[in-house]
Motif scaffolding. Structure first.
Motif, PDB file in Angstrom:
ATOM      1  N   UNK A   1       7.813  41.504  78.659  1.00  0.00           N
ATOM      2  CA  UNK A   1       7.647  40.274  77.893  1.00  0.00           C
ATOM      3  C   UNK A   1       8.086  40.355  76.449  1.00  0.00           C
ATOM      4  N   UNK A   2       8.647  41.493  76.035  1.00  0.00           N
ATOM      5  CA  UNK A   2       9.053  41.655  74.641  1.00  0.00           C
ATOM      6  C   UNK A   2      10.553  41.862  74.486  1.00  0.00           C
ATOM      7  N   UNK A   3      11.208  42.385  75.491  1.00  0.00           N
ATOM      8  CA  UNK A   3      12.640  42.632  75.407  1.00  0.00           C
ATOM      9  C   UNK A   3      12.976  43.737  74.426  1.00  0.00           C
ATOM     10  N   UNK A   4      14.171  43.643  73.849  1.00  0.00           N
ATOM     11  CA  UNK A   4      14.650  44.667  72.922  1.00  0.00           C
ATOM     12  C   UNK A   4      14.008  44.540  71.548  1.00  0.00           C
ATOM     13  N   UNK A   5      13.454  43.378  71.244  1.00  0.00           N
ATOM     14  CA  UNK A   5      12.889  43.135  69.919  1.00  0.00           C
ATOM     15  C   UNK A   5      11.723  44.073  69.609  1.00  0.00           C
ATOM     16  N   UNK A   6      10.828  44.282  70.593  1.00  0.00           N
ATOM     17  CA  UNK A   6       9.639  45.104  70.362  1.00  0.00           C
ATOM     18  C   UNK A   6       9.972  46.544  69.968  1.00  0.00           C
ATOM     19  N   UNK A   7      10.762  47.280  70.744  1.00  0.00           N
ATOM     20  CA  UNK A   7      11.067  48.657  70.329  1.00  0.00           C
ATOM     21  C   UNK A   7      11.817  48.715  69.002  1.00  0.00           C
ATOM     22  N   UNK A   8      12.607  47.691  68.703  1.00  0.00           N
ATOM     23  CA  UNK A   8      13.336  47.669  67.431  1.00  0.00           C
ATOM     24  C   UNK A   8      12.370  47.443  66.271  1.00  0.00           C
ATOM     25  N   UNK A   9      11.366  46.590  66.473  1.00  0.00           N
ATOM     26  CA  UNK A   9      10.330  46.409  65.451  1.00  0.00           C
ATOM     27  C   UNK A   9       9.571  47.715  65.212  1.00  0.00           C
ATOM     28  N   UNK A  10       9.216  48.378  66.307  1.00  0.00           N
ATOM     29  CA  UNK A  10       8.473  49.639  66.186  1.00  0.00           C
ATOM     30  C   UNK A  10       9.316  50.707  65.500  1.00  0.00           C
ATOM     31  N   UNK A  11      10.604  50.740  65.814  1.00  0.00           N
ATOM     32  CA  UNK A  11      11.501  51.690  65.144  1.00  0.00           C
ATOM     33  C   UNK A  11      11.506  51.440  63.641  1.00  0.00           C
ATOM     34  N   UNK A  12      11.629  50.176  63.260  1.00  0.00           N
ATOM     35  CA  UNK A  12      11.657  49.821  61.843  1.00  0.00           C
ATOM     36  C   UNK A  12      10.364  50.231  61.154  1.00  0.00           C
TER      37      UNK A  12
ATOM     38  N   UNK B   1       8.287  52.630  62.094  1.00  0.00           N
ATOM     39  CA  UNK B   1       8.224  54.095  62.029  1.00  0.00           C
ATOM     40  C   UNK B   1       9.065  54.642  60.883  1.00  0.00           C
ATOM     41  N   UNK B   2      10.254  54.070  60.685  1.00  0.00           N
ATOM     42  CA  UNK B   2      11.131  54.570  59.623  1.00  0.00           C
ATOM     43  C   UNK B   2      10.627  54.175  58.237  1.00  0.00           C
ATOM     44  N   UNK B   3      10.034  52.989  58.122  1.00  0.00           N
ATOM     45  CA  UNK B   3       9.387  52.625  56.855  1.00  0.00           C
ATOM     46  C   UNK B   3       8.255  53.606  56.551  1.00  0.00           C
ATOM     47  N   UNK B   4       7.467  53.904  57.559  1.00  0.00           N
ATOM     48  CA  UNK B   4       6.341  54.835  57.382  1.00  0.00           C
ATOM     49  C   UNK B   4       6.831  56.210  56.962  1.00  0.00           C
ATOM     50  N   UNK B   5       7.868  56.706  57.622  1.00  0.00           N
ATOM     51  CA  UNK B   5       8.392  58.036  57.314  1.00  0.00           C
ATOM     52  C   UNK B   5       8.991  58.092  55.907  1.00  0.00           C
ATOM     53  N   UNK B   6       9.831  57.134  55.575  1.00  0.00           N
ATOM     54  CA  UNK B   6      10.525  57.169  54.277  1.00  0.00           C
ATOM     55  C   UNK B   6       9.550  56.991  53.111  1.00  0.00           C
ATOM     56  N   UNK B   7       8.655  56.019  53.223  1.00  0.00           N
ATOM     57  CA  UNK B   7       7.682  55.780  52.147  1.00  0.00           C
ATOM     58  C   UNK B   7       6.771  56.994  51.990  1.00  0.00           C
ATOM     59  N   UNK B   8       6.400  57.612  53.102  1.00  0.00           N
ATOM     60  CA  UNK B   8       5.510  58.782  53.042  1.00  0.00           C
ATOM     61  C   UNK B   8       6.187  59.963  52.355  1.00  0.00           C
ATOM     62  N   UNK B   9       7.465  60.206  52.671  1.00  0.00           N
ATOM     63  CA  UNK B   9       8.183  61.312  52.031  1.00  0.00           C
ATOM     64  C   UNK B   9       8.315  61.095  50.532  1.00  0.00           C
ATOM     65  N   UNK B  10       8.422  59.846  50.115  1.00  0.00           N
ATOM     66  CA  UNK B  10       8.492  59.542  48.687  1.00  0.00           C
ATOM     67  C   UNK B  10       7.107  59.646  48.048  1.00  0.00           C
TER      68      UNK B  10
END
Length: 359
Positions: free
Chosen positions: A129-140, A142-151
């Motif tokens: 029921x989510x299609x490709x949008x859901x994993x792409x949102x989760x990817x985004x 995760x990467x925000x979390x990783x980058x902000x955390x490293x900074x």
């Protein structure tokens, strides 16, 4: 265009393998000049062979089943992120640079988000029921979390982290954002079927790249607080993440060429984090977990050498006695007048008697 895309899809991984292989050859040549042993070269050759086989194997897998390739690539980074957390959490009471505690906790939540991203990826059919949008949102996310955390972690190079509070903050923020994706469904769309990436996703990738770049820049500004080897491994992991995000901003097909390259770069980025934190933390903890303690010991050794140099050059006799009346040191003037210590106590050495000195 289709032929060109297929050609690039074939050549690009081979180019990555070639660049990595040439780098290893350069390291071997440098090792020869540095006088490395036969055992060192065997380990290097084993590492080269293993890396080549893994990259080649992943390339062959993605030509047959891209979904399997994606799952393996994500599992690789998830396991490493979990390992970083476990090492940092276990040693949190003794680590003297809280940067590693911060990123350890951060990578736990990155691993959790990436796990859900993997399970919901297009074609997995675990959550419908989510299609490709859901994993792409989760990817985004995760990467925000990783980058902000490293900074953000760099602010705790010279400060202490309140571990419980930091853990609760991550739990609250990530839970809120995951709820906005799954329940409220008000998290911005990242992928629209038939159109590809949304403006939010593309802009986010460039913002994330800028955050990663800033983390790398300020990491170098604080290089005095990191071991040189660890510093460069983390730095190059961050730089590779920048290029990975740029690649992920270009794809229109979740099974396409740029998505493939992005995952290769992510694997390499997390491998460097693995080398910097887990391998170095286990084999050489003084480079990561206890670097300040090592530096304190080195500073103490330098000060001791300075003191001994002063004592050795003095024109007056100097000796050092412990609480058991045993002589631990005499300078050259004392040795000239009284001879070598030879295990004597101070009263035996100075006065030739067996009775303790009255003072």
């Amino acid at each position: 265009m289709i032929l060109l895309g297929n050609l690039l899809e074939f050549v690009a991984p081979l180019f990555i393998i070639k660049v990595w292989f040439v780098k290893q050859i350069v390291l071997i040549n440098a090792g020869r000049r540095a006088g490395l042993t036969r055992s060192d070269f065997k380990k290097t050759f084993l590492a080269i062979s293993t890396g080549f086989l893994l990259v080649s194997g992943l390339y062959l897998i993605q030509t047959v089943n891209y979904l399997l390739f994606h799952s393996l690539a994500e599992m690789f980074s998830i396991v490493i992120a979990g390992g970083v957390f476990m090492l940092a959490w276990t040693a949190r009471d003794v680590i003297d640079n809280d940067y590693f505690i911060f990123i350890g906790i951060a990578y736990l939540f990155v691993a959790l988000i990436d796990t859900v991203h993997t399970l919901t990826y297009s074609g997995m059919d675990i959550i419908s029921g989510y299609g490709t949008n859901l994993p792409t949102q989760l990817w985004t996310l995760a990467r925000y979390t990783e980058s902000i955390s490293l900074l953000a972690a760099l602010f705790f190079v010279k400060r202490k982290v309140k571990v419980s509070l930091l853990f609760l903050i991550y739990m609250a923020v990530i839970s809120l954002l995951m709820t906005s994706i799954f329940y409220w469904r008000n998290f911005p769309d990242a992928f629209i079927e038939g159109r590809g990436l949304t403006s939010f996703k593309i802009v986010s990738e460039f913002i994330i790249s800028i955050i990663f770049a800033a983390a790398g820049f300020f990491l170098f500004k604080l290089k005095g607080f990191f071991d040189r080897k660890v510093l460069y491994l983390v730095f190059w992991s961050i730089i590779i993440s920048v290029f990975a995000e740029i690649s992920f901003s270009l794809y229109t097909d979740p099974y396409g060429f740029y998505n493939l390259i992005g995952h290769y770069l992510k694997i390499l980025s997390f491998y460097l984090i693995y080398k910097a934190v887990i391998v170095t933390g286990v084999r050489e903890p003084s480079r990561t977990l206890f670097r300040q303690l090592k530096r304190s010991e080195e500073d103490l050794k330098i000060e001791r050498e300075k003191l001994m140099s002063i004592l050795e050059g003095m024109g007056d006799g100097v000796y050092i006695v412990n609480e058991n009346c045993s002589i631990e040191y005499v300078n050259p003037v004392m040795r000239e007048n009284f001879g070598e210590i030879k295990g004597k106590n101070c009263h035996e050495y100075l006065y030739g008697g067996s009775r303790l000195c009255s003072w």
